[in-house]
Design an enzyme around this catalytic site. Sequence first.
Site, PDB file in Angstrom:
ATOM      1  N   LYS A   3      -0.812   4.903   4.474  1.00 25.30           N
ATOM      2  CA  LYS A   3      -1.869   4.051   5.055  1.00 25.30           C
ATOM      3  C   LYS A   3      -1.652   3.931   6.560  1.00 25.30           C
ATOM      4  CE  LYS A   3      -4.191  -0.402   4.594  1.00 25.30           C
ATOM      5  NZ  LYS A   3      -5.523   0.184   4.776  1.00 25.30           N
TER       6      LYS A   3
ATOM      7  N   HIS B  58       0.827  -1.209   0.000  1.00 29.13           N
ATOM      8  CA  HIS B  58       0.000   0.000   0.000  1.00 29.13           C
ATOM      9  C   HIS B  58       0.859   1.257   0.000  1.00 29.13           C
ATOM     10  CE1 HIS B  58      -3.288  -2.736   1.175  1.00 29.13           C
ATOM     11  NE2 HIS B  58      -4.098  -1.782   0.736  1.00 29.13           N
TER      12      HIS B  58
END
Length: 266
Positions: A157, A153
């Site tokens: 995040k 990610h």
Amino acid sequence: MRVGVLGATGRMGQAVCRAVLASGDLELVAAVARSTKVGHELRDLIPEAPVGMVVGQEVSEFLVARAEVVADFSSAEATLGAARTLLPEGVHLVSGTTGLSAEALEELDRLATRPGGGNMVWAANFALGAVLAMHFAAIAARYYTHAEVIELHHATKVDAPSGTAIRTARAVAAAQEVSAGAGRDHETVPGVRGGEVDGVHVHSVRLPGLVAHQEVLFGGQGELLTIRHDLLDRSSFMPGVLRAVRAVPARAGFTSGLEPLLGLGR
Ligand code: NAD
């Protein structure tokens, strides 16, 4: 169908407004948020929004606008408040808000199950590919005893591993007891073999440039099966959201996850 959007000024809310406006069969009738855009025309953010539609602050504005379904991507607190107001009035709710506690989800279930009230679909992931990848991984897990999950990610995040990686690892572990894999005893760098969820190793990669990606690797005798999903843009959630908006009036009570709307059981 008359649709309202809660969290309309947010990243997801704006995308939902655009998807509803472009749908042809859904009508955007109200937008509510808690931001500096409240009191301003939605067109300031979304040029294709109807002339004169002002971003409201109160959930009751969905009732005034006679919304039949409200799509919600806001905050846990706002979702509960909206459900308490809208479901008893027979307004259906589709929510993708995350961070809801187990107690909050139980209350939502109760509210949506009351006779005569609105129904609710809640899903932590509306991306069709992500849901399918999880389903395929659960099937593959019946045939392999060695599996690892790698999720990748963007660097900002807030949680690691992702909620989807946790759900995937649990689904894999539930299908068959997975071997924790070799190597934990041989770690020369602590943690290098990843974390463990129900015995499945999970590895989280965080880098600028990534969006949201996941691989489930199954190792067999002389072979490797990889199930990979790449989410490249927020628009990827919209087919799932619109599917839920269209389906929710006919789905009595509380539906958790997109799987039942895709004919994937539960
Ligand atoms: P964001 O911060 O960009 O937007 C949040 C929106 O909610 C804003 O419009 C804000 O004004 C509004 N809001 C916040 N508190 C409110 C309140 N008390 N009353 C009314 N409005 C309120 O966030 P985002 O990136 O759009 O994400 C929103 C939610 O959706 C998060 O919970 C996120 O994790 C979730 N999400 C879910 C999926 C999925 O597939 N289920 C995908 C992406 C994001």
